[in-house]
Design an enzyme around this catalytic site. Sequence first.
Site, mmCIF file in Angstrom:
data_model
loop_
_atom_site.group_PDB
_atom_site.id
_atom_site.type_symbol
_atom_site.label_atom_id
_atom_site.label_comp_id
_atom_site.label_asym_id
_atom_site.label_seq_id
_atom_site.Cartn_x
_atom_site.Cartn_y
_atom_site.Cartn_z
ATOM 1 N N PHE A 18 -32.911 -47.605 19.989
ATOM 2 C CA PHE A 18 -31.887 -46.572 20.153
ATOM 3 C C PHE A 18 -31.822 -46.008 21.574
ATOM 4 C CE2 PHE A 18 -31.347 -41.772 19.337
ATOM 5 C CZ PHE A 18 -30.009 -41.789 19.709
ATOM 6 N N ALA A 89 -41.095 -48.689 23.886
ATOM 7 C CA ALA A 89 -41.418 -49.414 22.662
ATOM 8 C C ALA A 89 -42.402 -48.640 21.785
ATOM 9 C CB ALA A 89 -42.004 -50.787 22.996
ATOM 10 N N THR A 144 -42.844 -38.049 22.579
ATOM 11 C CA THR A 144 -42.113 -37.183 21.666
ATOM 12 C C THR A 144 -42.732 -35.791 21.609
ATOM 13 O OG1 THR A 144 -41.568 -36.856 19.311
ATOM 14 C CG2 THR A 144 -43.538 -38.114 19.802
ATOM 15 N N ASP A 145 -41.919 -34.802 21.236
ATOM 16 C CA ASP A 145 -42.450 -33.449 21.044
ATOM 17 C C ASP A 145 -43.247 -33.324 19.751
ATOM 18 O OD1 ASP A 145 -40.347 -33.568 19.229
ATOM 19 O OD2 ASP A 145 -39.406 -31.692 19.877
ATOM 20 N N GLU A 146 -43.200 -34.335 18.897
ATOM 21 C CA GLU A 146 -43.929 -34.257 17.629
ATOM 22 C C GLU A 146 -45.445 -34.253 17.826
ATOM 23 O OE1 GLU A 146 -42.515 -36.389 14.211
ATOM 24 O OE2 GLU A 146 -40.588 -36.806 15.175
ATOM 25 N N TYR A 169 -47.431 -41.161 12.609
ATOM 26 C CA TYR A 169 -46.577 -41.461 13.768
ATOM 27 C C TYR A 169 -46.939 -40.588 14.960
ATOM 28 C CZ TYR A 169 -42.631 -40.770 16.908
ATOM 29 O OH TYR A 169 -41.851 -40.609 18.025
ATOM 30 N N SER A 170 -46.909 -39.257 14.762
ATOM 31 C CA SER A 170 -47.170 -38.368 15.892
ATOM 32 C C SER A 170 -48.613 -38.488 16.382
ATOM 33 C CB SER A 170 -46.834 -36.926 15.528
ATOM 34 O OG SER A 170 -47.552 -36.485 14.398
ATOM 35 N N LYS A 173 -48.661 -41.504 18.665
ATOM 36 C CA LYS A 173 -48.038 -41.192 19.945
ATOM 37 C C LYS A 173 -48.939 -40.287 20.783
ATOM 38 C CE LYS A 173 -44.600 -42.134 21.456
ATOM 39 N NZ LYS A 173 -44.216 -43.257 22.361
ATOM 40 N N HIS A 303 -44.167 -32.281 6.216
ATOM 41 C CA HIS A 303 -42.937 -32.090 6.980
ATOM 42 C C HIS A 303 -43.068 -30.893 7.930
ATOM 43 C CE1 HIS A 303 -38.232 -32.212 6.667
ATOM 44 N NE2 HIS A 303 -38.682 -32.462 7.888
#
Length: 344
Positions: A18, A89, A144-146, A169-170, A173, A303
């Site tokens: 994206f 990536a 990412t900000d996560e 995921y976070s 990262k 979440h």
Amino acid sequence: MITQPLKKVVLVTGGAGFIGSNFIPYFLENNPDTQLINLDKLTYAGNLANLSEVATNERYHFVAGDICDANLVNELFETWKIDSVIHFAAESHVDNSIENPDSFIKTNIEGTFVLLEAAKKYWLKAPNSSRAGFENARFHHVSTDEVYGSLGSEGFFTEDTAYAPNSPYSASKAASDFLVRSYFHTYGLNVVTSNCSNNYGPKQHDEKLIPTIIRKALSGDSIPIYGDGTNVRDWLYVLDHCKGIAAVFKTGRTGETYAIGGNNEHNNLYIANKICSILDEVQPKANGSYTNQITFVKDRLGHDYRYAIDAAKIKGQLGWKADENFESGIAKTIAWYLNKYQTV
């Protein structure tokens, strides 16, 4: 035919995804002295059709491959004399990381390590000592900000916010961010990192929130919203993010991190209602409003409640600012997806 000497050879990883597929055309257009190599594994999230406008550009070259393949990555550095990396990536879908975290650990951590090792090997003759011709070689890590976890109803993430990732995921990262940081402090590798808020805009994968809302609305299906829809994100139009990445890559201070945010905080229910109201105007249903399709589904595990970025550093140091507000950006986004979904 290339008529002028090319000054830089940039390896972009994940360029068919994206953000990468929005960044590459923008960067090529604005950097005529640059050769760009796009390395992408073409997983479900990669789509070469999103790069059709640069497919015949003689300064663009696509390589199908995995950033975890050290032999391939080293070969690319040697063959193309790579002097810069812009690293997009990553596995990035939170739901997928909850169900299948292994691919996130491999791609986001191991893949970043492979790239850093190749850059160190090719650009440095010794720690803190560049090889001739690679004095300005730079590794830009896009994150990412996560990684900062979740905010309450007040406050903002900054570059100094402590890391507190809450999903596989976070967490993956965050680990990759730390690897990049370590290669600067240990080896003197010229690195910069950017941590962005939620992107939206053309070319985003159908699984993400905004494309899902548009697609479900047009198909007459239920529009699923997690929990009660009050989770808040800071929304950043993808081309504004691309401009921020270019600014950090070109003029960011070595070893520094830059937070890039859109200053557009909205909760998920607002996003759904906003999109439905615009669709009601530009493509009205025969009966009723698209908002009638909004439904609430079981909340995502772990979440995060709210993300918000204070982008004062990149604004003050590098002169970047977002050109789109949410109203202008979402109108452009909806127009793009209307064309996509109605021509499939």
